[in-house]
Scaffold this motif. Structure first.
Motif, PDB file in Angstrom:
ATOM      1  N   TYR A  81       0.833  -1.208   0.000  1.00 47.82           N
ATOM      2  CA  TYR A  81       0.000   0.000   0.000  1.00 47.82           C
ATOM      3  C   TYR A  81       0.865   1.254   0.000  1.00 47.82           C
ATOM      4  O   TYR A  81       0.593   2.195  -0.735  1.00 47.82           O
ATOM      5  CB  TYR A  81      -0.920  -0.021   1.218  1.00 47.82           C
ATOM      6  N   GLU A  82       1.906   1.252   0.822  1.00 48.76           N
ATOM      7  CA  GLU A  82       2.795   2.423   0.868  1.00 48.76           C
ATOM      8  C   GLU A  82       3.495   2.624  -0.473  1.00 48.76           C
ATOM      9  O   GLU A  82       3.626   3.755  -0.941  1.00 48.76           O
ATOM     10  CB  GLU A  82       3.818   2.276   1.990  1.00 48.76           C
ATOM     11  N   ARG A  83       3.957   1.529  -1.095  1.00 48.31           N
ATOM     12  CA  ARG A  83       4.595   1.641  -2.418  1.00 48.31           C
ATOM     13  C   ARG A  83       3.606   2.200  -3.426  1.00 48.31           C
ATOM     14  O   ARG A  83       3.922   3.115  -4.190  1.00 48.31           O
ATOM     15  CB  ARG A  83       5.079   0.268  -2.887  1.00 48.31           C
ATOM     16  N   ARG A  84       2.405   1.645  -3.419  1.00 47.78           N
ATOM     17  CA  ARG A  84       1.375   2.102  -4.356  1.00 47.78           C
ATOM     18  C   ARG A  84       1.040   3.572  -4.104  1.00 47.78           C
ATOM     19  O   ARG A  84       0.857   4.342  -5.037  1.00 47.78           O
ATOM     20  CB  ARG A  84       0.122   1.253  -4.233  1.00 47.78           C
ATOM     21  N   GLN A  85       0.981   3.940  -2.830  1.00 48.66           N
ATOM     22  CA  GLN A  85       0.682   5.336  -2.501  1.00 48.66           C
ATOM     23  C   GLN A  85       1.786   6.250  -3.027  1.00 48.66           C
ATOM     24  O   GLN A  85       1.502   7.311  -3.575  1.00 48.66           O
ATOM     25  CB  GLN A  85       0.534   5.487  -0.981  1.00 48.66           C
ATOM     26  N   ARG A  86       3.054   5.848  -2.879  1.00 46.31           N
ATOM     27  CA  ARG A  86       4.161   6.646  -3.409  1.00 46.31           C
ATOM     28  C   ARG A  86       4.081   6.726  -4.929  1.00 46.31           C
ATOM     29  O   ARG A  86       4.298   7.786  -5.513  1.00 46.31           O
ATOM     30  CB  ARG A  86       5.502   6.054  -2.975  1.00 46.31           C
ATOM     31  N   GLU A  87       3.755   5.588  -5.572  1.00 43.36           N
ATOM     32  CA  GLU A  87       3.639   5.588  -7.028  1.00 43.36           C
ATOM     33  C   GLU A  87       2.511   6.509  -7.480  1.00 43.36           C
ATOM     34  O   GLU A  87       2.668   7.289  -8.416  1.00 43.36           O
ATOM     35  CB  GLU A  87       3.380   4.164  -7.539  1.00 43.36           C
ATOM     36  N   VAL A  88       1.368   6.406  -6.806  1.00 40.78           N
ATOM     37  CA  VAL A  88       0.214   7.236  -7.178  1.00 40.78           C
ATOM     38  C   VAL A  88       0.532   8.703  -6.941  1.00 40.78           C
ATOM     39  O   VAL A  88       0.174   9.561  -7.757  1.00 40.78           O
ATOM     40  CB  VAL A  88      -1.039   6.784  -6.378  1.00 40.78           C
ATOM     41  N   LYS A  89       1.237   8.998  -5.850  1.00 41.02           N
ATOM     42  CA  LYS A  89       1.611  10.390  -5.580  1.00 41.02           C
ATOM     43  C   LYS A  89       2.544  10.892  -6.674  1.00 41.02           C
ATOM     44  O   LYS A  89       2.393  12.011  -7.166  1.00 41.02           O
ATOM     45  CB  LYS A  89       2.275  10.510  -4.214  1.00 41.02           C
ATOM     46  N   GLY A  90       3.512  10.052  -7.066  1.00 35.57           N
ATOM     47  CA  GLY A  90       4.409  10.438  -8.158  1.00 35.57           C
ATOM     48  C   GLY A  90       3.651  10.646  -9.456  1.00 35.57           C
ATOM     49  O   GLY A  90       3.904  11.616 -10.189  1.00 35.57           O
ATOM     50  N   GLN A  91       2.697   9.744  -9.741  1.00 32.92           N
ATOM     51  CA  GLN A  91       1.897   9.899 -10.954  1.00 32.92           C
ATOM     52  C   GLN A  91       1.049  11.162 -10.885  1.00 32.92           C
ATOM     53  O   GLN A  91       0.905  11.874 -11.882  1.00 32.92           O
ATOM     54  CB  GLN A  91       1.003   8.677 -11.154  1.00 32.92           C
ATOM     55  N   ALA A  92       0.492  11.434  -9.715  1.00 33.75           N
ATOM     56  CA  ALA A  92      -0.322  12.647  -9.569  1.00 33.75           C
ATOM     57  C   ALA A  92       0.528  13.894  -9.771  1.00 33.75           C
ATOM     58  O   ALA A  92       0.111  14.838 -10.445  1.00 33.75           O
ATOM     59  CB  ALA A  92      -0.979  12.671  -8.192  1.00 33.75           C
TER      60      ALA A  92
END
Length: 184
Positions: free
Chosen positions: A84-95
């Motif tokens: 979840y934390e990795r995905r959150q970092r990825e989504v934040k980077g994508q955003a």
């Protein structure tokens, strides 16, 4: 001294304090002792300690299995949390990337709109200048035409007053030719 205290405390049992013989059916302490020994003997005969031990072992195994399952669930939860934390970092980077792209596109669109507006203004100015030049040319042509007409009328009047009909026609023809050459 300590030995004496231990011996005295052991000798002060209720069985020794009773009056009369200890091994008598009238002595309640003896009856309780025999009942207790008989009860313990029955428990040992029917293997109750072993049954209780097995039950406790099964309970301990169940607890171990529960602990192992809890450990596995904890590991899975930690993996899910890390995911979840990795995905959150990825989504934040994508955003962040989407926002940056949107800003770049907005700036590009604004620049394009500005350039289009400037081009449109230049076209309209050119069109207005062309209309002005055309109107100016039309006005000059109209003034020339009017001047030519006025000059022809004045020349006709002067020629009528000055000479003969043949001279006037020759002068008129030469004046028309001269005006035509100048206009063209």
């Amino acid at each position: 001294m300590k030995r004496l205290a231990v011996i005295l405390s052991l000798s002060a049992t209720p069985a020794l304090a009773a009056t009369g013989p200890f091994f008598s059916l009238r002595n309640t302490d003896f009856i309780v002792t025999i009942a207790f020994l008989l009860f313990v003997g029955i428990l040992v005969y029917f293997k109750v300690p072993r049954i209780i031990g097995n039950m406790l072992d099964k309970r301990a195994e169940g607890i171990r299995a529960d602990l192992e399952e809890a450990r596995k669930l904890r590991e899975e939860a930690q993996e899910l949390y890390a995911s979840y934390e990795r995905r959150q970092r990825e989504v934040k980077g994508q955003a962040d990337e989407i926002v940056a792209n949107a800003k770049r596109e907005a700036v590009a669109q604004a620049d394009k709109a500005k350039a289009d507006l400037e081009t449109s203004i230049q076209r309209r100015l050119k069109g207005a200048e062309d209309q002005i030049a055309s109107a100016e040319n039309d006005a000059v042509r109209a003034v020339r035409d009017r001047a030519v007409q006025t000059a022809i009328a004045a020349a006709s009047e002067i020629l009528r007053q000055q000479g003969s009909e043949a001279d006037r026609r020759a002068a008129l023809d030469s004046s028309i030719d001269e005006v035509a050459q100048r206009l063209h």
